[in-house]
Scaffold this active site. Structure first.
Site, PDB file in Angstrom:
ATOM      1  N   GLU A  72     -51.268 -30.994  82.415  1.00 25.80           N
ATOM      2  CA  GLU A  72     -52.856 -31.327  81.815  1.00 25.80           C
ATOM      3  C   GLU A  72     -52.611 -32.900  81.298  1.00 25.80           C
ATOM      4  O   GLU A  72     -53.753 -33.629  81.108  1.00 25.80           O
ATOM      5  CB  GLU A  72     -52.868 -30.164  80.544  1.00 25.80           C
ATOM      6  CG  GLU A  72     -53.241 -29.186  80.712  1.00 25.80           C
ATOM      7  CD  GLU A  72     -52.652 -27.741  79.534  1.00 25.80           C
ATOM      8  OE1 GLU A  72     -52.234 -28.176  78.456  1.00 25.80           O
ATOM      9  OE2 GLU A  72     -52.231 -26.676  80.390  1.00 25.80           O
ATOM     10  N   GLU A  84     -43.407 -25.936  86.734  1.00 29.59           N
ATOM     11  CA  GLU A  84     -45.189 -25.396  86.244  1.00 29.59           C
ATOM     12  C   GLU A  84     -46.093 -25.587  87.318  1.00 29.59           C
ATOM     13  O   GLU A  84     -47.118 -26.440  87.110  1.00 29.59           O
ATOM     14  CB  GLU A  84     -45.415 -25.841  84.454  1.00 29.59           C
ATOM     15  CG  GLU A  84     -44.737 -26.166  83.662  1.00 29.59           C
ATOM     16  CD  GLU A  84     -45.557 -26.165  82.092  1.00 29.59           C
ATOM     17  OE1 GLU A  84     -44.845 -24.909  81.469  1.00 29.59           O
ATOM     18  OE2 GLU A  84     -45.691 -26.720  81.844  1.00 29.59           O
ATOM     19  N   HIS A  97     -46.459 -33.383  81.040  1.00 30.21           N
ATOM     20  CA  HIS A  97     -47.464 -31.755  81.605  1.00 30.21           C
ATOM     21  C   HIS A  97     -47.883 -32.376  82.413  1.00 30.21           C
ATOM     22  O   HIS A  97     -49.004 -33.426  82.490  1.00 30.21           O
ATOM     23  CB  HIS A  97     -47.197 -31.521  80.058  1.00 30.21           C
ATOM     24  CG  HIS A  97     -48.130 -30.067  80.311  1.00 30.21           C
ATOM     25  ND1 HIS A  97     -49.914 -29.378  80.739  1.00 30.21           N
ATOM     26  CD2 HIS A  97     -47.344 -28.787  79.993  1.00 30.21           C
ATOM     27  CE1 HIS A  97     -48.987 -28.634  80.580  1.00 30.21           C
ATOM     28  NE2 HIS A  97     -48.354 -27.966  80.074  1.00 30.21           N
ATOM     29  N   GLY A 117     -46.993 -20.962  77.410  1.00 30.05           N
ATOM     30  CA  GLY A 117     -47.828 -21.943  76.310  1.00 30.05           C
ATOM     31  C   GLY A 117     -47.758 -20.973  75.261  1.00 30.05           C
ATOM     32  O   GLY A 117     -48.141 -20.597  74.394  1.00 30.05           O
ATOM     33  N   GLY A 118     -49.069 -19.701  76.063  1.00 27.69           N
ATOM     34  CA  GLY A 118     -50.414 -18.870  75.304  1.00 27.69           C
ATOM     35  C   GLY A 118     -48.942 -17.801  74.253  1.00 27.69           C
ATOM     36  O   GLY A 118     -49.421 -17.724  73.611  1.00 27.69           O
ATOM     37  N   SER A 146     -48.098 -18.446  82.569  1.00 31.75           N
ATOM     38  CA  SER A 146     -48.006 -17.224  82.573  1.00 31.75           C
ATOM     39  C   SER A 146     -46.743 -16.447  82.560  1.00 31.75           C
ATOM     40  O   SER A 146     -46.656 -15.261  82.869  1.00 31.75           O
ATOM     41  CB  SER A 146     -48.865 -16.814  83.640  1.00 31.75           C
ATOM     42  OG  SER A 146     -49.961 -17.450  83.849  1.00 31.75           O
ATOM     43  N   GLY A 162     -51.915 -20.894  82.736  1.00 34.64           N
ATOM     44  CA  GLY A 162     -52.937 -20.611  81.554  1.00 34.64           C
ATOM     45  C   GLY A 162     -54.051 -19.666  82.349  1.00 34.64           C
ATOM     46  O   GLY A 162     -54.487 -19.026  82.415  1.00 34.64           O
ATOM     47  N   ASN A 217     -44.904 -24.651  73.527  1.00 35.56           N
ATOM     48  CA  ASN A 217     -45.580 -25.531  74.567  1.00 35.56           C
ATOM     49  C   ASN A 217     -47.266 -24.945  73.247  1.00 35.56           C
ATOM     50  O   ASN A 217     -47.815 -24.452  74.149  1.00 35.56           O
ATOM     51  CB  ASN A 217     -46.248 -25.545  75.519  1.00 35.56           C
ATOM     52  CG  ASN A 217     -47.185 -27.258  75.922  1.00 35.56           C
ATOM     53  OD1 ASN A 217     -47.291 -27.633  74.503  1.00 35.56           O
ATOM     54  ND2 ASN A 217     -46.956 -27.421  76.473  1.00 35.56           N
ATOM     55  N   TRP A 218     -47.501 -25.449  71.719  1.00 38.14           N
ATOM     56  CA  TRP A 218     -48.606 -24.777  71.724  1.00 38.14           C
ATOM     57  C   TRP A 218     -49.759 -25.684  72.193  1.00 38.14           C
ATOM     58  O   TRP A 218     -50.929 -25.222  71.134  1.00 38.14           O
ATOM     59  CB  TRP A 218     -48.458 -25.155  69.587  1.00 38.14           C
ATOM     60  CG  TRP A 218     -47.754 -24.052  69.352  1.00 38.14           C
ATOM     61  CD1 TRP A 218     -47.014 -23.049  69.623  1.00 38.14           C
ATOM     62  CD2 TRP A 218     -47.641 -24.068  67.801  1.00 38.14           C
ATOM     63  NE1 TRP A 218     -46.419 -21.964  68.794  1.00 38.14           N
ATOM     64  CE2 TRP A 218     -47.072 -22.590  68.275  1.00 38.14           C
ATOM     65  CE3 TRP A 218     -48.704 -23.954  66.545  1.00 38.14           C
ATOM     66  CZ2 TRP A 218     -46.382 -21.982  66.870  1.00 38.14           C
ATOM     67  CZ3 TRP A 218     -48.100 -23.337  65.841  1.00 38.14           C
ATOM     68  CH2 TRP A 218     -47.220 -22.829  65.170  1.00 38.14           C
ATOM     69  N   LYS A 219     -49.560 -26.363  72.919  1.00 37.20           N
ATOM     70  CA  LYS A 219     -50.692 -27.579  73.421  1.00 37.20           C
ATOM     71  C   LYS A 219     -51.580 -27.506  72.317  1.00 37.20           C
ATOM     72  O   LYS A 219     -51.080 -27.996  70.965  1.00 37.20           O
ATOM     73  CB  LYS A 219     -51.668 -27.039  73.982  1.00 37.20           C
ATOM     74  CG  LYS A 219     -50.560 -26.415  75.042  1.00 37.20           C
ATOM     75  CD  LYS A 219     -51.280 -25.586  76.641  1.00 37.20           C
ATOM     76  CE  LYS A 219     -49.813 -24.931  77.198  1.00 37.20           C
ATOM     77  NZ  LYS A 219     -50.687 -24.780  78.490  1.00 37.20           N
TER      78      LYS A 219
HETATM   79  P1  13P Z   1     -49.139 -20.400  79.762  1.00 43.48           P
HETATM   80  O1  13P Z   1     -47.972 -19.670  79.553  1.00 43.48           O
HETATM   81  O2  13P Z   1     -50.405 -20.342  78.907  1.00 43.48           O
HETATM   82  O3  13P Z   1     -49.481 -19.991  81.327  1.00 43.48           O
HETATM   83  O4  13P Z   1     -48.779 -22.471  79.995  1.00 43.48           O
HETATM   84  C1  13P Z   1     -47.801 -22.633  80.455  1.00 43.48           C
HETATM   85  C2  13P Z   1     -47.305 -24.293  80.313  1.00 43.48           C
HETATM   86  O5  13P Z   1     -48.396 -25.114  80.304  1.00 43.48           O
HETATM   87  C3  13P Z   1     -46.594 -24.995  78.380  1.00 43.48           C
HETATM   88  O6  13P Z   1     -46.818 -25.921  78.784  1.00 43.48           O
END
Ligand code: 13P
Length: 250
Positions: free
Chosen positions: A95, A163, A93, A229-230, A208, A169, A10-12
């Site tokens: 966020e 999640e 998600h 994510g990251g 993470s 993150g 997930n590149w956000k």
């Molecule tokens: P991180 O892997 O950066 O913690 O993000 C997780 C996430 O929200 C994937 O959707």
């Protein structure tokens, strides 16, 4: 029943045309791991060029609107992302639940609309730090699953992602016991909602996840993959996670 593992990125709100070069290594690793599924959700503007650059990789959207079309300035529909080449979308998600105040009912509508437009769906649930501290993690996750999952949800097209918001993150992850406990709770809730079909539905862990912890997390019972994510932004971090899943699926 054995569920194929799914490693989804997930590149956000990250990435660019230049960053799509990362997909070359990711697509190569996916092709070398036929026993698992690999997918990458990118910002809406990058769906078409990502699909063109990596036609054999499942490219997805990070969200879609619940309506088919209409007066929703700034939003993107399921039909639009499908036309751009998306094979799937993330919905719910944390966020979006927090930043955009999306409710589980919104998420339920988005998942159903996405499915109607031929998209697969990764539906996220997870508690906040405050909810975990108050001992309410299990309750929150059960309630979000119950209220977000469309009535005809099936493992062929829907995947749940757990999640915990506080792990996203932050570099902090729950203990392996905590992850396994919540995944078992989600599996039981799915069983209650959709019966035997629950054993076909994948449950991903996200928050993470990285090359150092992926193998341990992915080996847990009821963990059928990861939503990353990251560490999905670059092939050098994402490919080892793909390879960890591949090794477990050999
Ligand atoms: P991180 O892997 O950066 O913690 O993000 C997780 C996430 O929200 C994937 O959707």
């Amino acid at each position: 029943m054995t569920r194929r593992k799914l490693i989804a990125g997930n590149w956000k709100m990250n990435g660019s045309l230049a960053a799509l070069a990362e997909l070359d290594g990711i697509a190569a690793a996916a092709a070398a791991a036929p026993g698992i599924d690999v997918a990458v959700a990118v910002p809406a503007t990058l769906i078409a060029p990502a699909h063109a650059r990596a036609p054999n990789l499942a490219i997805g959207a990070e969200d879609v609107h619940q309506d088919d079309d209409g007066a929703h300035t700034g939003c993107v529909s399921a039909g639009m992302v499908r036309e751009a080449g998306a094979a799937f979308t993330i919905v719910g998600h944390s966020e979006r639940r927090s930043d955009q105040h999306e409710t589980s009912h919104d998420v339920y509508l988005k998942a159903a609309t996405a499915h109607r437009h031929g998209l697969k769906v990764i539906l996220c649930v997870g508690e906040t730090q405050q909810e975990r501290d108050a001992g309410r993690a299990a309750h929150i996750v059960r309630a979000q699953t119950e209220e977000s999952l469309p009535d005809d949800a099936h493992g062929d097209w829907l995947t749940v992602a757990y999640e915990p918001c506080w792990a996203i993150g932050t570099g902090r992850t729950p203990t392996m016991d905590e992850i396994a406990a919540i995944h078992a709770i989600i599996r039981a809730k799915l069983q209650q909602m959709i019966g035997d079909g629950a054993s076909d539905m994948r449950i991903l862990y996200g928050g993470s996840a990285n090359p150092a912890n992926a193998a341990e997390i992915l080996a847990l019972e009821n963990v059928d993959g990861a939503l990353v994510g990251g560490a999905s932004l670059t092939a050098d971090k994402f490919v080892p996670i793909i390879q960890a899943a591949k090794a477990l699926s050999a």
